[in-house]
Write a protein that holds these residues in place. Structure first.
Motif, PDB file in Angstrom:
ATOM      1  N   ASN A 271      -2.674  12.862  -7.626  1.00  0.00           N
ATOM      2  CA  ASN A 271      -3.563  13.901  -7.109  1.00  0.00           C
ATOM      3  C   ASN A 271      -2.903  15.275  -7.103  1.00  0.00           C
ATOM      4  N   SER A 272      -1.621  15.317  -6.798  1.00  0.00           N
ATOM      5  CA  SER A 272      -0.928  16.610  -6.788  1.00  0.00           C
ATOM      6  C   SER A 272      -0.806  17.161  -8.202  1.00  0.00           C
ATOM      7  N   ASP A 273      -0.550  16.269  -9.164  1.00  0.00           N
ATOM      8  CA  ASP A 273      -0.485  16.723 -10.560  1.00  0.00           C
ATOM      9  C   ASP A 273      -1.837  17.263 -11.008  1.00  0.00           C
ATOM     10  N   ALA A 274      -2.898  16.545 -10.609  1.00  0.00           N
ATOM     11  CA  ALA A 274      -4.237  16.979 -11.007  1.00  0.00           C
ATOM     12  C   ALA A 274      -4.585  18.330 -10.392  1.00  0.00           C
ATOM     13  N   ALA A 275      -4.220  18.513  -9.104  1.00  0.00           N
ATOM     14  CA  ALA A 275      -4.506  19.781  -8.439  1.00  0.00           C
ATOM     15  C   ALA A 275      -3.728  20.921  -9.082  1.00  0.00           C
ATOM     16  N   HIS A 276      -2.470  20.645  -9.403  1.00  0.00           N
ATOM     17  CA  HIS A 276      -1.635  21.666 -10.039  1.00  0.00           C
ATOM     18  C   HIS A 276      -2.205  22.045 -11.404  1.00  0.00           C
ATOM     19  N   SER A 277      -2.636  21.042 -12.142  1.00  0.00           N
ATOM     20  CA  SER A 277      -3.174  21.295 -13.483  1.00  0.00           C
ATOM     21  C   SER A 277      -4.457  22.111 -13.423  1.00  0.00           C
ATOM     22  N   THR A 278      -5.270  21.863 -12.377  1.00  0.00           N
ATOM     23  CA  THR A 278      -6.531  22.593 -12.250  1.00  0.00           C
ATOM     24  C   THR A 278      -6.285  24.097 -12.203  1.00  0.00           C
ATOM     25  N   VAL A 279      -5.269  24.495 -11.471  1.00  0.00           N
ATOM     26  CA  VAL A 279      -4.941  25.918 -11.363  1.00  0.00           C
ATOM     27  C   VAL A 279      -4.208  26.397 -12.599  1.00  0.00           C
TER      28      VAL A 279
ATOM     29  N   SER B   8       0.816  -1.213   0.000  1.00  0.00           N
ATOM     30  CA  SER B   8       0.000   0.000   0.000  1.00  0.00           C
ATOM     31  C   SER B   8       0.852   1.267   0.000  1.00  0.00           C
ATOM     32  N   LEU B   9       2.130   1.162   0.433  1.00  0.00           N
ATOM     33  CA  LEU B   9       3.011   2.329   0.400  1.00  0.00           C
ATOM     34  C   LEU B   9       3.247   2.783  -1.038  1.00  0.00           C
ATOM     35  N   THR B  10       3.462   1.801  -1.923  1.00  0.00           N
ATOM     36  CA  THR B  10       3.664   2.143  -3.331  1.00  0.00           C
ATOM     37  C   THR B  10       2.402   2.761  -3.910  1.00  0.00           C
ATOM     38  N   THR B  11       1.254   2.185  -3.539  1.00  0.00           N
ATOM     39  CA  THR B  11      -0.026   2.727  -4.011  1.00  0.00           C
ATOM     40  C   THR B  11      -0.228   4.151  -3.507  1.00  0.00           C
ATOM     41  N   LEU B  12       0.142   4.377  -2.231  1.00  0.00           N
ATOM     42  CA  LEU B  12       0.003   5.705  -1.643  1.00  0.00           C
ATOM     43  C   LEU B  12       0.874   6.718  -2.363  1.00  0.00           C
ATOM     44  N   ALA B  13       2.121   6.354  -2.636  1.00  0.00           N
ATOM     45  CA  ALA B  13       3.030   7.278  -3.324  1.00  0.00           C
ATOM     46  C   ALA B  13       2.491   7.644  -4.701  1.00  0.00           C
ATOM     47  N   SER B  14       1.982   6.646  -5.407  1.00  0.00           N
ATOM     48  CA  SER B  14       1.435   6.905  -6.741  1.00  0.00           C
ATOM     49  C   SER B  14       0.219   7.814  -6.670  1.00  0.00           C
ATOM     50  N   ALA B  15      -0.654   7.568  -5.691  1.00  0.00           N
ATOM     51  CA  ALA B  15      -1.856   8.390  -5.540  1.00  0.00           C
ATOM     52  C   ALA B  15      -1.501   9.841  -5.209  1.00  0.00           C
ATOM     53  N   ILE B  16      -0.487  10.042  -4.370  1.00  0.00           N
ATOM     54  CA  ILE B  16      -0.063  11.403  -4.023  1.00  0.00           C
ATOM     55  C   ILE B  16       0.414  12.136  -5.267  1.00  0.00           C
TER      56      ILE B  16
ATOM     57  N   ALA C 167       0.220  26.518  -5.951  1.00  0.00           N
ATOM     58  CA  ALA C 167      -0.059  25.210  -6.549  1.00  0.00           C
ATOM     59  C   ALA C 167       1.244  24.501  -6.917  1.00  0.00           C
ATOM     60  N   ALA C 168       2.187  25.238  -7.499  1.00  0.00           N
ATOM     61  CA  ALA C 168       3.461  24.643  -7.870  1.00  0.00           C
ATOM     62  C   ALA C 168       4.236  24.198  -6.632  1.00  0.00           C
ATOM     63  N   ASP C 169       4.187  25.038  -5.593  1.00  0.00           N
ATOM     64  CA  ASP C 169       4.905  24.707  -4.356  1.00  0.00           C
ATOM     65  C   ASP C 169       4.326  23.465  -3.702  1.00  0.00           C
ATOM     66  N   GLN C 170       2.997  23.384  -3.646  1.00  0.00           N
ATOM     67  CA  GLN C 170       2.359  22.221  -3.033  1.00  0.00           C
ATOM     68  C   GLN C 170       2.611  20.955  -3.847  1.00  0.00           C
ATOM     69  N   SER C 171       2.615  21.094  -5.181  1.00  0.00           N
ATOM     70  CA  SER C 171       2.893  19.941  -6.029  1.00  0.00           C
ATOM     71  C   SER C 171       4.313  19.445  -5.820  1.00  0.00           C
ATOM     72  N   SER C 172       5.247  20.393  -5.710  1.00  0.00           N
ATOM     73  CA  SER C 172       6.643  20.022  -5.463  1.00  0.00           C
ATOM     74  C   SER C 172       6.789  19.328  -4.115  1.00  0.00           C
ATOM     75  N   TRP C 173       6.094  19.877  -3.107  1.00  0.00           N
ATOM     76  CA  TRP C 173       6.161  19.256  -1.785  1.00  0.00           C
ATOM     77  C   TRP C 173       5.552  17.856  -1.805  1.00  0.00           C
ATOM     78  N   ALA C 174       4.426  17.692  -2.463  1.00  0.00           N
ATOM     79  CA  ALA C 174       3.769  16.388  -2.524  1.00  0.00           C
ATOM     80  C   ALA C 174       4.673  15.357  -3.186  1.00  0.00           C
ATOM     81  N   LYS C 175       5.410  15.778  -4.215  1.00  0.00           N
ATOM     82  CA  LYS C 175       6.318  14.849  -4.888  1.00  0.00           C
ATOM     83  C   LYS C 175       7.475  14.456  -3.981  1.00  0.00           C
ATOM     84  N   LYS C 176       7.897  15.386  -3.123  1.00  0.00           N
ATOM     85  CA  LYS C 176       8.939  15.041  -2.156  1.00  0.00           C
ATOM     86  C   LYS C 176       8.420  14.013  -1.157  1.00  0.00           C
ATOM     87  N   VAL C 177       7.162  14.179  -0.747  1.00  0.00           N
ATOM     88  CA  VAL C 177       6.559  13.203   0.169  1.00  0.00           C
ATOM     89  C   VAL C 177       6.472  11.838  -0.504  1.00  0.00           C
TER      90      VAL C 177
END
Length: 798
Positions: free
Chosen positions: A35-43, A24-32, A63-73
């Motif tokens: 979702n972050s890409d989708a949120a960034h694209s929305t803006v 589920s960790l791999t699934t979680l990373a992929s979902a993050i 949006a860019a900052d949050q997307s970058s942070w989400a990818k780090k997570v």
């Protein structure tokens, strides 16, 4: 891994390394990521025609900052999964090697003695027709034990290495996504709800961990103490604290504190501190945007503002509240709560002022409690209110001035009574906690941060206005007579007197000459009460110095109340002599101020001498026989002045090394070499006499020389090549201060006549100093008993 038990077969068999990787960790990373890409694209994909400008730019950046942070997570989660998978493979392989070694040993008829034996000892089981000798059996057991143990050691090392890698991955993820990001208002409401049926150990532990997660970092605490606004505390943390404490009553909060104490582990002690820290953090308006006094529970605000409370409130709320807030990891409260805590501490202190046999401590515990324990609880309670409240310097300034930092006046406030209670109470810590109210003024007022200087100026103005006033109830007289024995504040609270001394250091030149140029004192916006009237100001300065000098501990005796063996009166006059020397040195680079600096220094020394005389005269008045005690007071004063001058004269270079051409301005407070010189009580010819104007003049000349770069004769230097102390050179010059002064000035004039000649800066310094040192009109000469008693103590108009 040093605390882990030694590896045994039983422990090894309990390991299931392939349970560690979690799909589920791999699934979680992929979902993050998705979702972050989708949120960034929305803006990002919103048309510029429908939304533009600063708000749009801010949204794009966010949006860019949050997307970058989400990818780090997500990357951190991937790294953790890799660490877990690698550990499973390595540990599983090493386990197989151990089991293979055990199987090989059984083929050699060697079996493990015990599954719980960390030595992995093997025993040989012979066959019926076995022909091995005992020695051969022993050797086979040794070989098989060594072989199996070596594989077990490799497994233990492999497990330890990968445990460290897993911990590193978890720590790295915790930095990118700390636990504080996961808590919210809903969690706070849920955690508080657990109190309804009483706290179980499990519930307390659960809440304790959440409180730790909501805690501030050491860096954040330090920034708060420095007066900064924190913008990096997650909103969820702020809302968690608000909802958690807002949904608890006082009994539920204190019962959780008791539960943590009953658990009695280091971890529960940390939870207890987090409980106190959370409430203090919630009160501080500089933590994010959802904190401040108004966010505290209503019952807490009501308690803080009910300063006249007595009886049950003191025992069942003040005592546990003081313990809770005092154990809060040094976090400063908000300005309002800090001020209320100081007012509450003052109210408690007022119950035991005057030495008339009162026993205020009985309200802080059960009547059958040991009297000494009651006294300890009482003192500890009110002292903790001071300790927490004074962490916020704005709260201290509010107490001293009667106004908050925004100009709002404190409600129902009597400044003189409140501050007086704190300064006239006989504290068991000799005034150390009360000294926190003002000791910070030294660093703030003597620094370069304009905001800190402004805050220090405001606080010092309040301290000055309070301590030097003879209007109404005569604050000054009360400070010099705190109890029925007439003991002064400095006598009962010498560490408080020393704190006031330190607070005055950035303002010494102002106290010597309030009309002087701001370039001399560094506080252009400061207007102390009475500064428009010379003699009124002189009387007030004398009073301030008398309060400071009222510590009458004998010099040379080290104690808890006099830790360096030098009483505050001696320290004060040494400060003034040092300031005089700094001023003398500063004229080298500021000749336009030379005459004013000289005048200021002489006036400052006169005020200091008058203050020290005043403290001794006040003691003489308390002793009754004015005629005899007046002479004794003058004798004690001369010894204090001589001791202070001696301390300065045995200091290398005689002044702070930071002064000189191009050096810091004289109002900036720097550490002084004199503070590190062990005290030696001077006697007779050893004393560097202070009432001799020639010796004072020599001290200033020596300071100029020490910082001039001019080379003196070889006998003025030690074997290490460094300039000897003034005292050492004087002794070697037959003790003639006038001749040594002339010798120093001759050297200086020869090298720099434009500075040290009669028409140079040094000449103007001398002229100003001589003018300031002229004998004062007798009616303003506070070095006489009658003038002190009428003009300084009683405040009679002249």
């Amino acid at each position: 891994m040093t605390d882990a038990p030694l590896l045994t077969k039983a422990i090894m068999d309990s390991w299931n390394p392939w349970d560690m990787p979690e799909p589920s960790l791999t699934t979680l990373a992929s979902a993050i990521r998705e979702n972050s890409d989708a949120a960034h694209s929305t803006v990002d994909q919103m048309p510029n025609t429908s939304w533009r400008g600063q708000a749009r730019d801010a949204a794009n950046w966010r949006a860019a900052d949050q997307s970058s942070w989400a990818k780090k997570v997500a990357a951190g989660i991937d790294d953790l999964q890799v660490a877990l998978t690698d550990a499973a493979e390595a540990i599983g392989s090493s386990q197989a090697a151990v089991n293979g070694a055990l199987l090989g040993a059984t083929l050699q008829r060697c079996f493990l003695v015990s599954d719980t034996d960390p030595t992995w000892a093997m025993r040989y089981v012979p066959k019926e027709d076995d022909d091995l000798t005992p020695a051969e059996i022993a050797e086979r057991e040794r070989q098989m034990t060594s072989f199996v143990k070596s594989k077990a050691d490799e497994l233990a090392t492999t497990a330890a290495d990968h445990a460290a890698l897993i911990k590193g991955a978890v720590d790295a993820l915790g930095i990118v996504a700390p636990p504080s990001l996961t808590i919210s208002a809903q969690d706070g409401r849920r955690d508080a709800g657990m109190a309804e049926s009483g706290w179980t150990d499990e519930e307390a532990a659960f809440v304790g961990r959440n409180l730790r997660a909501a805690g501030l970092t050491e860096d954040q605490i330090q920034r708060l103490l420095n007066g900064e606004k924190l913008t990096d505390v997650p909103v969820g943390v702020q809302e968690y604290l608000h909802m958690f404490y807002g949904n608890l009553n006082s009994d539920e909060l204190f019962s959780l504190k008791s539960k943590f104490e009953d658990i009695g582990t280091p971890e529960s002690a940390a939870w207890s501190q987090a409980l106190g820290q959370g409430l203090v953090t919630l009160s501080n308006e500089n933590v994010g945007n959802n904190t401040g006094y108004q966010y505290l529970p209503g019952w807490a605000q009501e308690w803080a503002e009910n300063r006249a409370s007595d009886g049950a409130t003191l025992r069942y709320q003040d005592v546990p509240f003081a313990g809770l807030l005092g154990n809060s990891g040094g976090v400063p409260p908000g300005e309002r709560l800090g001020t209320e805590l100081l007012r509450r501490g003052s109210a408690g202190a007022s119950r035991d002022i005057g030495g008339d046999g009162q026993r205020p401590e009985v309200a802080y515990g059960a009547f059958d409690t040991d009297p000494d324990e009651l006294k300890r609880v009482y003192e500890s309670t009110i002292r903790q209110f001071l300790e927490v409240g004074t962490r916020n310097h704005e709260s201290s300034a509010a107490l001293l001035t009667g106004e908050y930092s925004d100009g709002t006046k404190l409600a129902d406030y009597d400044r003189d009574a409140t501050v007086g209670n704190l300064m006239r109470h006989d504290w068991s810590d000799h005034g150390d906690s009360a000294g926190n109210l003002v000791d910070w003024i030294r660093d703030y007022g003597g620094g370069t941060d304009p905001n800190k200087v402004k805050l220090a100026d405001r606080a010092f103005s309040g301290l000055w206005d309070f301590a030097t006033s003879t209007d109404g109830d005569n604050n000054f007289k009360q400070l010099m007579n705190t109890n029925s024995d007439g003991d002064a504040t400095g006598k009962i609270n010498p560490l408080l007197a020393d704190a006031i001394r330190k607070a005055s250091l950035p303002y010494l030149n102002y106290l010597g000459n309030p009309e002087g140029a701001a370039a001399m004192h560094g506080h252009p916006d400061l207007e102390l009460t009475g500064s428009e009237d010379r003699h009124n100001f002189e009387a007030r300065a004398t009073r301030l110095f008398s309060v400071i000098a009222s510590d009458d501990a004998p010099n040379g005796e080290i104690s808890a109340s006099n830790p360096d063996g030098v009483n505050t009166a001696t320290q004060l006059y040494r400060d003034l002599l040092e300031k005089t020397n700094e001023n003398a040195t500063w004229v080298m680079s500021h000749p336009e101020l030379a005459q004013s600096l000289g005048n200021t220094s002489a006036e400052l020394l006169e005020r200091g001498r008058a203050g020290i005389y005043g403290a001794q005269f006040d003691l003489a008045i308390d002793e009754g026989d004015k005629a005899a005690s007046s002479q004794a007071a003058e004798s004690r004063t001369e010894k204090i002045l001589s001791s202070a001058s001696y301390l300065l004269s045995v200091t290398p270079h005689g002044t702070a090394a930071s002064v000189g051409i191009g050096a810091a301005a004289p109002w900036l407070v720097t550490s002084s070499p004199a503070e590190d010189v062990p005290f030696k009580l001077p006697t007779g010819s050893d004393a560097f006499g202070v009432d001799d104007p020639t010796r004072v003049k020599l001290s200033s000349s020596y300071a100029m020389f020490a910082n001039s770069g001019v080379q003196g004769p070889a006998e003025w230097y030690g074997t290490d090549g460094k300039l000897k102390t003034a005292e050492a050179i004087l002794k070697e010059s037959d003790g003639d201060a006038s001749q040594l002064d002339q010798a120093i000035r001759t050297r200086l004039r020869a090298e720099h006549p434009e500075i040290y000649g009669a028409d140079g800066a040094a000449g103007y310094w001398d002229a100003g100093f001589n003018e300031g040192a002229k004998d004062e009109d007798l009616q303003y000469n506070a070095t006489t008993m009658a003038t002190y008693e009428k003009w300084v103590l009683e405040g009679d108009e002249r």
